[in-house]
Structures are given as structure tokens and as C-alpha cells.
Design a protein around this motif. Structure first.
Motif, PDB file in Angstrom:
ATOM      1  N   ILE A 271       0.870  -1.172   0.000  1.00 46.38           N
ATOM      2  CA  ILE A 271       0.000   0.000   0.000  1.00 46.38           C
ATOM      3  C   ILE A 271       0.911   1.226   0.000  1.00 46.38           C
ATOM      4  O   ILE A 271       1.602   1.504   0.984  1.00 46.38           O
ATOM      5  CB  ILE A 271      -0.917   0.001   1.237  1.00 46.38           C
TER       6      ILE A 271
ATOM      7  N   VAL B  24      -4.118   3.604  -1.878  1.00 50.74           N
ATOM      8  CA  VAL B  24      -5.332   2.991  -1.336  1.00 50.74           C
ATOM      9  C   VAL B  24      -6.425   2.896  -2.389  1.00 50.74           C
ATOM     10  O   VAL B  24      -7.128   1.877  -2.499  1.00 50.74           O
ATOM     11  CB  VAL B  24      -5.826   3.782  -0.097  1.00 50.74           C
TER      12      VAL B  24
ATOM     13  N   TRP C 123      -5.994  -0.139  -4.498  1.00 46.28           N
ATOM     14  CA  TRP C 123      -6.360  -1.345  -3.755  1.00 46.28           C
ATOM     15  C   TRP C 123      -7.879  -1.504  -3.703  1.00 46.28           C
ATOM     16  O   TRP C 123      -8.404  -2.604  -3.903  1.00 46.28           O
ATOM     17  CB  TRP C 123      -5.787  -1.284  -2.336  1.00 46.28           C
ATOM     18  N   VAL C 124      -8.572  -0.432  -3.432  1.00 41.78           N
ATOM     19  CA  VAL C 124     -10.036  -0.501  -3.329  1.00 41.78           C
ATOM     20  C   VAL C 124     -10.643  -0.908  -4.666  1.00 41.78           C
ATOM     21  O   VAL C 124     -11.524  -1.785  -4.730  1.00 41.78           O
ATOM     22  CB  VAL C 124     -10.604   0.850  -2.855  1.00 41.78           C
TER      23      VAL C 124
ATOM     24  N   TRP D  46      -3.962  -1.303   5.981  1.00 41.99           N
ATOM     25  CA  TRP D  46      -4.914  -2.293   5.454  1.00 41.99           C
ATOM     26  C   TRP D  46      -6.205  -2.265   6.269  1.00 41.99           C
ATOM     27  O   TRP D  46      -7.306  -2.151   5.718  1.00 41.99           O
ATOM     28  CB  TRP D  46      -4.268  -3.671   5.507  1.00 41.99           C
TER      29      TRP D  46
ATOM     30  N   VAL E 115      -7.951   0.564   3.848  1.00 39.11           N
ATOM     31  CA  VAL E 115      -8.397  -0.240   2.710  1.00 39.11           C
ATOM     32  C   VAL E 115      -9.697  -0.975   3.012  1.00 39.11           C
ATOM     33  O   VAL E 115     -10.668  -0.896   2.242  1.00 39.11           O
ATOM     34  CB  VAL E 115      -7.300  -1.237   2.286  1.00 39.11           C
TER      35      VAL E 115
END
Length: 297
Positions: free
Chosen positions: A233, A246, A249-250, A280, A284
Motif C-alpha cells: 500500500i 489505497v 487497492w479498493v 490495510w 483499505v
């Protein structure tokens, strides 16, 4: 597009290094405090620098109050299934129903045989894993006496017990067509890792599981889909799958849910960086939950 509509779950994948045992338990406590659902701990008894996974899981459960713990995945060739079933049920009873069980057929066979474990061909390993699921369920059955005669495992009038405190899920960390078929017929979940099975490989594997489940009269949506994910991240531009900010990742994890059918993500950070694990849990995970809820709405 495949979304089985299952509830989302998120977890942590700490490395069981003996040199930093207290740090591992600190991470587990953080996961518990931050509201994660699961802690998965790899099981490689032949790794000299690793703690015994089952001993560590007991400590992890004792140091937490709500999070569930599972071996990710248990090394079946060095863990006889009847004994493992008793250990799993015991941890579940002692923790008030917070233990799950993921099984692997085995790998690193030279290391396994060095510890007096069996050396199995791929076919033998698959057969032993399938039989192990049957043996474990019998050991949790509550029957007065159970028997089983397989090519690799047998029970001869065993008095099973204790019963688990809840219906422990049996998840399989498998990838071949034969074992995905076994999973669809008799297991509760699938636990692959993105390092071995990247996202493009998942749809065909889901299809094999679903085909087998349907043929056995099961609803494919009853099978949990757990994905061990490894990445970084970051604050800067992205660097490939799960290697960026982030928002990346989302977007990628949301796609894995609503387009690829995964529902549970267990995150492993390089070096078990606690800052990564906190990001995380705090940044996230809530954002993925919100994004998936919007898509499903």
C-alpha cells in the motif's frame, strides 16, 4: 461477471517467525482491535525459523477476544487428520468458536520426508486430502464410534470428540481440476493465494468448483472464496496489481468481489510491516466494504 453475494471478510497473514514472536502476537492483537475477521498463519513445520503454527494459533486465540484464526494452510502430510481434527475442535472449544480449518495437500516434499513425513505423488496427495476431509468430519460428528477405510487414512472404531463449539469451516488451498472438483463436492471454502493463482486464472477455477458443487446438489454460493493477497500500500503511483495507493487497492479488490467472485481477503505485508497492516485495516478494508455495498445496491 460473478458475484456470489456473500458477506465480505478481511484478515491478516503474519509470518510465524520465532525471532519476533512477540511482534507477531502484537499484529494479531491489532487485527482483533481494528475489527478484522481472520488471522491466517502459514504451516511449514520444516522451516527452522518458524514457530509451530498450532502452538502459535493457541496463543493468538488466547490473546484476542473476537477474531477467528486458521492455518493458512495446514500441512496435511505432517498432521494426521484425526489428530488434527481433535486439535482444531479443542481450539474451537477453548476460544468460544473462533477457529477455522484450511488444509493443503503438501508441498516441498524433500523437506516433508526429512521430517519423517510421507512422499506422495500429486495423485496420492490429492487422494489423501480428499480422504482427510471425510476423516475430520467423522471426528467432529459426535457419533459414539466411527470407522473409515481409505487408501491413505483409516479409522478403526475411534471414539470421536470433542465436538467443536461451532460448525468449523473446512477450506482447501488447492488449484488442480481434480481437487477443485473435490472442493465443490465436499468443502466449505477455497483458499488460494494471488502469488500462485493471479486474478486472470480465477474465473475458470470458480467454474470448476461451481460445476462440481451443482452436480453434488450444492449451491455454489455456499462455498466461501478466500484470497491470500500480497502487495504494498503506497502513496505514489501504482506498481502493478496491489502495488499502489489505497484507491488502487479498493478498485482492484472491489473488482475481485463483484466481477471475479472472491469474498474474503487475507493480507500479507512484506516484512510484516505493522504500518502496512494498520493501513490495510483502517484505510483499505472499510473503503472496500463501502465500494462493494454501492455496487451491490
Amino acid at each position: 461477471m460473478t458475484d456470489y453475494g456473500r458477506p465480505l471478510q478481511f484478515g491478516m497473514f503474519p509470518t510465524p517467525e520465532s525471532s519476533r514472536a512477540e511482534g507477531v502476537l502484537d499484529l494479531v492483537e491489532m487485527a482483533d482491535e481494528e475489527g478484522l475477521d481472520l488471522v491466517g498463519i502459514q504451516d511449514h513445520p520444516y522451516q527452522k525459523d518458524f514457530l509451530d503454527t498450532w502452538s502459535l494459533m493457541g496463543f493468538a486465540l488466547a490473546r484476542t477476544t473476537r477474531i477467528r484464526v486458521f492455518p493458512d494452510v495446514a500441512c496435511l502430510p505432517l498432521r494426521p487428520p484425526a489428530v488434527m481434527a481433535k486439535a482444531a475442535a479443542s481450539l474451537d472449544v477453548l476460544s468460544g468458536g473462533r477457529f477455522e480449518l484450511a488444509l493443503g495437500a503438501g508441498a516441498f516434499w524433500s523437506a516433508i520426508t526429512a521430517m519423517d513425513g510421507p512422499e506422495r505423488t500429486p495423485g496420492e496427495a490429492a487422494g489423501a486430502l480428499s480422504e482427510a476431509v471425510d476423516v475430520i468430519r467423522l471426528m467432529w460428528s459426535g457419533e459414539r464410534s466411527v470407522q473409515y477405510e481409505g487408501a491413505h487414512h483409516r479409522l478403526a472404531g475411534v471414539h470421536p470428540g470433542p465436538r467443536p463449539a461451532h460448525d468449523i469451516g473446512i477450506w482447501l488451498g488447492v488449484g488442480g481440476p481434480r481437487m477443485l472438483g473435490v472442493l465443490g463436492r465436499k468443502a466449505d471454502g477455497w483458499a488460494p493465494s494471488n502469488s500462485y493463482f493471479p486474478p486472470p486464472t480465477l474465473p475458470a477455477m470458480h467454474a470448476r468448483i461451481d460445476e462440481s458443487a451443482t452436480a453434488a446438489g450444492r449451491d455454489p454460493a455456499d462455498i466461501q472464496r478466500i484470497y491470500n493477497v500480497f502487495g504494498t500500500i503506497a502513496d505514489g503511483p501504482g506498481g502493478g496489481f496491489l502495488g499502489g495507493p489505497v484507491g488502487q487497492w479498493v478498485e482492484e479488490l472491489t473488482g475481485l468481489v463483484v466481477e471475479t467472485g472472491m469474498d474474503t481477503f487475507v493480507f500479507g505485508a512484506e516484512g510484516d510491516d505493522p504500518h502496512q497492516h494498520r493501513r490495510w485495516a483502517v484505510e483499505v478494508v472499510p473503503a472496500v466494504r463501502e465500494a462493494v455495498a454501492r455496487h451491490r445496491a
